[in-house]
Design a protein around this motif. Structure first.
Motif, short mmCIF file in Angstrom:
data_model
loop_
_atom_site.label_atom_id
_atom_site.label_comp_id
_atom_site.label_asym_id
_atom_site.label_seq_id
_atom_site.Cartn_x
_atom_site.Cartn_y
_atom_site.Cartn_z
N GLY A 9 17.48 -13.46 5.74
CA GLY A 9 16.79 -13.84 4.47
C GLY A 9 15.67 -15.01 4.96
N LEU A 10 16.44 -16.07 5.82
CA LEU A 10 15.60 -17.06 6.45
C LEU A 10 14.40 -16.85 7.29
CD1 LEU A 10 18.58 -19.86 6.95
CD2 LEU A 10 16.85 -19.74 5.08
N LYS A 11 14.72 -15.60 8.24
CA LYS A 11 13.72 -15.35 8.81
C LYS A 11 12.52 -14.73 8.15
CE LYS A 11 16.69 -14.47 13.03
NZ LYS A 11 17.26 -13.52 13.81
N ALA A 12 12.87 -13.97 7.17
CA ALA A 12 11.70 -13.29 6.26
C ALA A 12 10.98 -14.61 5.47
CB ALA A 12 12.48 -12.76 5.21
N VAL A 13 11.42 -15.68 4.91
CA VAL A 13 10.88 -16.66 4.10
C VAL A 13 10.30 -17.52 5.08
CG1 VAL A 13 12.39 -16.12 2.01
CG2 VAL A 13 12.97 -18.01 3.49
N LEU A 14 10.81 -17.68 6.20
CA LEU A 14 10.13 -18.83 7.10
C LEU A 14 9.62 -18.08 8.44
CD1 LEU A 14 13.26 -21.42 6.79
CD2 LEU A 14 11.09 -21.55 5.76
N PRO A 15 8.82 -17.45 8.43
CA PRO A 15 8.31 -16.43 9.66
C PRO A 15 7.51 -17.15 10.55
CG PRO A 15 6.86 -16.06 7.64
CD PRO A 15 7.88 -16.93 6.94
N ASP A 16 7.11 -18.60 10.23
CA ASP A 16 6.50 -19.26 11.06
C ASP A 16 7.23 -20.01 12.16
OD1 ASP A 16 3.90 -18.16 9.99
OD2 ASP A 16 3.81 -19.81 8.78
N THR A 48 14.41 -13.22 -1.89
CA THR A 48 14.20 -12.42 -0.63
C THR A 48 15.74 -12.44 0.07
OG1 THR A 48 11.91 -12.50 -0.49
CG2 THR A 48 13.30 -12.03 1.44
N ILE A 49 16.13 -13.85 -0.08
CA ILE A 49 17.54 -14.14 0.43
C ILE A 49 18.54 -13.47 -0.33
CG2 ILE A 49 18.99 -15.84 1.09
CD1 ILE A 49 16.54 -17.81 1.55
N MET A 50 18.64 -13.42 -1.36
CA MET A 50 19.50 -12.96 -2.44
C MET A 50 19.69 -11.49 -2.09
SD MET A 50 20.98 -15.50 -3.81
CE MET A 50 21.03 -16.14 -2.47
N GLU A 51 18.48 -10.71 -2.17
CA GLU A 51 18.26 -9.48 -1.91
C GLU A 51 19.03 -8.95 -0.59
OE1 GLU A 51 15.22 -5.67 -1.57
OE2 GLU A 51 14.40 -7.73 -2.01
N SER A 52 18.84 -9.84 0.61
CA SER A 52 19.44 -9.59 1.88
C SER A 52 20.95 -9.82 1.68
CB SER A 52 19.01 -10.89 2.87
OG SER A 52 19.59 -10.47 4.09
N ILE A 53 21.64 -10.43 0.87
CA ILE A 53 22.78 -10.90 0.73
C ILE A 53 23.37 -9.70 0.20
CG2 ILE A 53 24.60 -12.13 -0.65
CD1 ILE A 53 23.15 -14.54 0.05
N SER A 54 22.71 -9.26 -1.09
CA SER A 54 23.14 -8.11 -1.91
C SER A 54 23.26 -6.81 -1.02
CB SER A 54 22.34 -7.90 -2.95
OG SER A 54 22.54 -6.70 -3.75
N ASN A 55 22.22 -6.57 -0.07
CA ASN A 55 22.10 -5.36 0.70
C ASN A 55 23.20 -5.35 1.70
OD1 ASN A 55 19.85 -4.47 -0.88
ND2 ASN A 55 18.40 -5.20 0.86
N ILE A 101 12.32 -22.26 0.96
CA ILE A 101 13.36 -21.40 0.76
C ILE A 101 13.53 -20.93 -0.62
CG2 ILE A 101 15.75 -21.41 0.98
CD1 ILE A 101 15.54 -23.36 3.53
N LYS A 102 13.19 -22.12 -1.66
CA LYS A 102 13.37 -21.75 -3.00
C LYS A 102 12.39 -20.84 -3.47
CE LYS A 102 14.48 -26.64 -4.04
NZ LYS A 102 14.30 -28.06 -4.51
N ASN A 103 11.20 -20.80 -3.11
CA ASN A 103 10.16 -19.73 -3.41
C ASN A 103 10.69 -18.40 -2.90
OD1 ASN A 103 8.67 -21.58 -4.89
ND2 ASN A 103 7.22 -21.96 -2.91
#
Length: 240
Positions: A43-50, A144-151, A138-140
């Motif tokens: 999740g973090l890699k997805a929301v912090l790609p830079d 995406t992070i929650m979806e990653s956890i759920s999956n 991260i908040k925004n």
């Protein structure tokens, strides 16, 4: 059968159910905990790609060390217990993976993890462990992070289901080999049962099948593979 015998058997049965329930709780803490840990990375890699890998690791550590790691166990236990009540499990133990999936869904585990993440991010920002820009990203990207956890949790439970289905198949293979006195086939199926049993959540029905097979396997082996078992030996194998 006397009332005393019946009472003692009920006490033993209830004790076993409590042990299985405890084992299930510890297993879910471990397995779901690992899934969540892995999901945070994704999740973090997805929301912090830079950000580079080392920066992601530092942010993840900041999240874990400011309450998320301690909260994982509490969220899982609270969610599972809420889920059990929601789907009407009164014995304390799960009978199958479908019940666990329903308990996770109805126990609000994902929502609880979402609330926990909000709290931890706010705390880490106040402590200036992570800056305002990272906090906002991260908040925004929290969905995406929650979806990653759920999956990841769903994948974990799906893999558990597949492993239990394998054990059921190996039990069938053992029974077939036993019926035709195929010693090699029995050994192969028995070893497969043992190896896979260590990887799955303890379910009473699965454990009972495996226990009876283990008892019969050891009994026949101790008799130098004599398949002429007495009625009392067979009954004892099913009770041990």
């Amino acid at each position: 059968m006397s009332e005393l015998v019946v009472e003692n058997e009920l006490k033993i049965e209830n004790s076993l159910k409590e042990k299985i329930s405890d084992f299930q709780e510890k297993f879910l803490e471990s397995d779901i905990g690992k899934a969540v840990n892995s999901a945070i990375d994704i999740g973090l890699k997805a929301v912090l790609p830079d950000l580079i890998e080392d920066q992601i690791i530092d942010i993840k550590n900041a999240i874990l060390e400011n309450g998320f790691k301690e909260g994982i166990k509490e969220v899982i236990n609270s969610g599972i217990n809420t889920g059990k009540s929601a789907i009407g499990i009164v014995t304390g133990e799960f009978e199958n993976i479908s019940q666990i999936q329903l308990a996770v869904k109805n126990g609000g585990i994902i929502d609880k993890f979402s609330e926990l993440l909000d709290y931890v991010i706010e705390l880490a920002e106040k402590k200036e462990i992570i800056n305002n820009n990272i906090s906002n990203l991260i908040k925004n990207g929290k969905n995406t992070i929650m979806e990653s956890i759920s999956n990841k949790i769903e994948d974990t439970l799906t893999n558990q289901l597949k492993s239990i289905e394998k054990i059921e198949k190996y039990c069938e293979n053992w029974n077939l080999a036993y019926s035709i006195q195929d010693i090699s086939g029995m050994e192969k199926a028995y070893n497969n049962i043992k190896n896979n049993l260590e990887k799955v959540i303890p379910l009473e029905n699965t454990l009972n099948k495996a226990r009876v097979i283990e008892n019969l396997q050891n009994l026949i082996k101790s008799k130098n593979y004599d398949f002429n078992l007495t009625e009392s030996e067979l009954r004892l194998a099913e009770k041990l």
